[in-house]
Design a protein around this motif. Structure first.
Motif, mmCIF file in Angstrom:
data_model
loop_
_atom_site.group_PDB
_atom_site.id
_atom_site.type_symbol
_atom_site.label_atom_id
_atom_site.label_comp_id
_atom_site.label_asym_id
_atom_site.label_seq_id
_atom_site.Cartn_x
_atom_site.Cartn_y
_atom_site.Cartn_z
ATOM 1 N N GLU A 13 0.872 -1.169 0.000
ATOM 2 C CA GLU A 13 0.000 0.000 0.000
ATOM 3 C C GLU A 13 0.908 1.217 0.000
ATOM 4 O OE1 GLU A 13 -3.475 2.275 2.589
ATOM 5 O OE2 GLU A 13 -2.864 0.252 3.161
ATOM 6 N N LEU A 14 0.712 2.102 -0.978
ATOM 7 C CA LEU A 14 1.505 3.316 -1.090
ATOM 8 C C LEU A 14 0.586 4.505 -1.349
ATOM 9 C CD1 LEU A 14 4.368 2.069 -3.480
ATOM 10 C CD2 LEU A 14 4.584 2.549 -1.036
ATOM 11 N N GLN A 15 1.067 5.679 -1.025
ATOM 12 C CA GLN A 15 0.371 6.909 -1.398
ATOM 13 C C GLN A 15 0.753 7.249 -2.841
ATOM 14 O OE1 GLN A 15 -1.998 8.447 0.409
ATOM 15 N NE2 GLN A 15 -1.694 6.693 1.763
ATOM 16 N N SER A 16 -0.229 7.748 -3.572
ATOM 17 C CA SER A 16 0.024 8.052 -4.984
ATOM 18 C C SER A 16 -0.669 9.340 -5.392
ATOM 19 C CB SER A 16 -0.479 6.901 -5.868
ATOM 20 O OG SER A 16 -1.875 7.010 -6.080
ATOM 21 N N SER A 17 -0.472 9.686 -6.626
ATOM 22 C CA SER A 17 -1.119 10.860 -7.212
ATOM 23 C C SER A 17 -2.631 10.697 -7.263
ATOM 24 C CB SER A 17 -0.574 11.092 -8.624
ATOM 25 O OG SER A 17 -0.765 9.926 -9.416
ATOM 26 N N HIS A 18 -3.118 9.469 -7.131
ATOM 27 C CA HIS A 18 -4.555 9.168 -7.150
ATOM 28 C C HIS A 18 -5.054 8.734 -5.770
ATOM 29 C CE1 HIS A 18 -3.774 9.128 -11.428
ATOM 30 N NE2 HIS A 18 -5.037 8.862 -11.714
ATOM 31 N N GLY A 19 -4.306 9.061 -4.722
ATOM 32 C CA GLY A 19 -4.657 8.611 -3.375
ATOM 33 C C GLY A 19 -3.973 7.289 -3.064
ATOM 34 N N PRO A 20 -4.400 6.606 -2.006
ATOM 35 C CA PRO A 20 -3.753 5.340 -1.644
ATOM 36 C C PRO A 20 -3.952 4.282 -2.731
ATOM 37 C CG PRO A 20 -5.191 6.115 0.131
ATOM 38 C CD PRO A 20 -5.455 6.980 -1.060
ATOM 39 N N VAL A 21 -2.895 3.527 -3.025
ATOM 40 C CA VAL A 21 -3.005 2.392 -3.947
ATOM 41 C C VAL A 21 -2.614 1.131 -3.192
ATOM 42 C CG1 VAL A 21 -2.660 3.621 -6.121
ATOM 43 C CG2 VAL A 21 -0.692 2.768 -4.907
ATOM 44 N N LYS A 22 -3.444 0.109 -3.346
ATOM 45 C CA LYS A 22 -3.208 -1.185 -2.697
ATOM 46 C C LYS A 22 -3.263 -2.247 -3.779
ATOM 47 C CE LYS A 22 -5.884 0.158 1.359
ATOM 48 N NZ LYS A 22 -7.048 -0.192 2.171
ATOM 49 N N LEU A 23 -2.233 -3.057 -3.855
ATOM 50 C CA LEU A 23 -2.223 -4.138 -4.838
ATOM 51 C C LEU A 23 -3.404 -5.073 -4.614
ATOM 52 C CD1 LEU A 23 -0.787 -5.424 -7.231
ATOM 53 C CD2 LEU A 23 0.594 -6.729 -5.599
ATOM 54 N N VAL A 24 -3.736 -5.345 -3.375
ATOM 55 C CA VAL A 24 -4.802 -6.287 -3.050
ATOM 56 C C VAL A 24 -6.161 -5.843 -3.608
ATOM 57 C CG1 VAL A 24 -5.406 -5.346 -0.784
ATOM 58 C CG2 VAL A 24 -5.620 -7.799 -1.215
ATOM 59 N N ASP A 25 -6.347 -4.553 -3.838
ATOM 60 C CA ASP A 25 -7.613 -4.058 -4.397
ATOM 61 C C ASP A 25 -7.876 -4.570 -5.808
ATOM 62 O OD1 ASP A 25 -8.135 -2.680 -2.075
ATOM 63 O OD2 ASP A 25 -7.606 -0.706 -2.893
ATOM 64 N N HIS A 26 -6.847 -5.037 -6.482
ATOM 65 C CA HIS A 26 -6.980 -5.516 -7.862
ATOM 66 C C HIS A 26 -7.118 -7.034 -7.948
ATOM 67 C CE1 HIS A 26 -6.159 -1.499 -9.312
ATOM 68 N NE2 HIS A 26 -5.219 -1.443 -8.387
ATOM 69 N N ARG A 27 -6.943 -7.702 -6.819
ATOM 70 C CA ARG A 27 -7.001 -9.163 -6.789
ATOM 71 C C ARG A 27 -8.368 -9.635 -7.265
ATOM 72 N NH1 ARG A 27 -3.636 -12.120 -3.186
ATOM 73 N NH2 ARG A 27 -2.094 -10.761 -4.111
ATOM 74 N N GLY A 28 -8.364 -10.543 -8.205
ATOM 75 C CA GLY A 28 -9.601 -11.099 -8.748
ATOM 76 C C GLY A 28 -10.300 -10.201 -9.749
ATOM 77 N N LYS A 29 -9.716 -9.037 -10.037
ATOM 78 C CA LYS A 29 -10.375 -8.077 -10.921
ATOM 79 C C LYS A 29 -9.577 -7.778 -12.188
ATOM 80 C CE LYS A 29 -12.323 -5.736 -6.913
ATOM 81 N NZ LYS A 29 -12.237 -4.537 -6.089
ATOM 82 N N THR A 30 -8.333 -7.351 -12.025
ATOM 83 C CA THR A 30 -7.534 -6.911 -13.172
ATOM 84 C C THR A 30 -6.097 -7.399 -13.051
ATOM 85 O OG1 THR A 30 -6.860 -4.864 -12.058
ATOM 86 C CG2 THR A 30 -8.828 -4.736 -13.444
ATOM 87 N N LYS A 31 -5.423 -7.379 -14.190
ATOM 88 C CA LYS A 31 -3.972 -7.529 -14.169
ATOM 89 C C LYS A 31 -3.409 -6.185 -13.712
ATOM 90 C CE LYS A 31 -3.931 -10.535 -18.201
ATOM 91 N NZ LYS A 31 -3.625 -10.587 -19.633
ATOM 92 N N VAL A 32 -2.215 -6.213 -13.141
ATOM 93 C CA VAL A 32 -1.555 -4.985 -12.711
ATOM 94 C C VAL A 32 -0.155 -4.964 -13.317
ATOM 95 C CG1 VAL A 32 -0.698 -3.646 -10.749
ATOM 96 C CG2 VAL A 32 -2.855 -4.894 -10.551
ATOM 97 N N LEU A 33 0.161 -3.845 -13.937
ATOM 98 C CA LEU A 33 1.497 -3.631 -14.484
ATOM 99 C C LEU A 33 2.205 -2.620 -13.591
ATOM 100 C CD1 LEU A 33 3.462 -4.160 -16.902
ATOM 101 C CD2 LEU A 33 2.651 -1.979 -17.770
ATOM 102 N N LEU A 34 3.236 -3.071 -12.910
ATOM 103 C CA LEU A 34 4.051 -2.182 -12.080
ATOM 104 C C LEU A 34 5.261 -1.756 -12.888
ATOM 105 C CD1 LEU A 34 4.152 -4.234 -8.739
ATOM 106 C CD2 LEU A 34 2.530 -2.434 -9.390
ATOM 107 N N ILE A 119 1.369 -8.615 -13.204
ATOM 108 C CA ILE A 119 0.753 -9.492 -12.212
ATOM 109 C C ILE A 119 -0.633 -9.873 -12.711
ATOM 110 C CG2 ILE A 119 -0.010 -9.642 -9.806
ATOM 111 C CD1 ILE A 119 2.082 -7.321 -9.288
ATOM 112 N N ASP A 120 -0.948 -11.162 -12.667
ATOM 113 C CA ASP A 120 -2.269 -11.599 -13.128
ATOM 114 C C ASP A 120 -3.327 -11.317 -12.052
ATOM 115 O OD1 ASP A 120 -2.311 -13.731 -11.274
ATOM 116 O OD2 ASP A 120 -1.912 -15.258 -12.785
ATOM 117 N N PRO A 121 -4.612 -11.469 -12.395
ATOM 118 C CA PRO A 121 -5.666 -11.155 -11.416
ATOM 119 C C PRO A 121 -5.618 -12.013 -10.142
ATOM 120 C CG PRO A 121 -6.597 -11.206 -13.620
ATOM 121 C CD PRO A 121 -5.194 -11.727 -13.729
#
Length: 147
Positions: A13-34, A119-121
């Protein structure tokens, strides 16, 4: 160095330009490209970030959420996002704890590894390209072929 791995991605979980970002929020929903920048002021890293911005429509259609991570503070992350009008979060990792969890530590105390990690969903790392060269961790063609 490009690797295809099936290990579970470390959560964060990090602070970002869009507010807090948590990798776990994308679990089961989308791929994530870091995309880990060497520094927010790295021009070659910024070129890769802008390439990702131009790819945003395609990435979104393929169900991929981009998160840019830099070793600076929240103010620097927001400044980069605003200056280049980036459509995705730019996250600040001032202590570089997320860098360390993805094995992107500095070598000799000053050579920062950068990387592109997909990262896959289900939370598994399916693509990893890392380098100590500023532009060496991003291959647009290779990435598009994976999507």
């Amino acid at each position: 160095m490009t690797q295809i791995a099936q290990q579970t991605a470390p959560t964060f979980e990090l602070q970002s330009s869009h507010g807090p970002v948590k990798l776990v929020d994308h679990r089961g929903k989308t791929k994530v490209l870091l995309y880990f920048m060497r520094e927010f002021n790295c021009p070659l890293c910024m070129r890769n970030v802008l390439a990702l911005s131009r790819m945003q429509d395609t990435l979104k259609q393929k169900g991929v959420q981009v998160i840019i991570i830099g070793g600076g503070d929240e103010k620097s992350a927001s400044a980069v996002a605003q200056r280049f009008q980036l459509p995705f979060p730019v996250a600040a990792d001032p202590e570089r704890s997320v860098y360390r969890s993805y094995n992107l530590e500095k070598t000799l105390g000053f050579l920062q590894w950068n990387g592109t990690i997909l990262i896959d969903p289900q939370g598994k790392i399916i693509y990893r390209k890392v380098s100590q060269r500023p532009g060496g961790s991003f291959d647009q063609q290779e990435l598009q072929a994976l999507l």
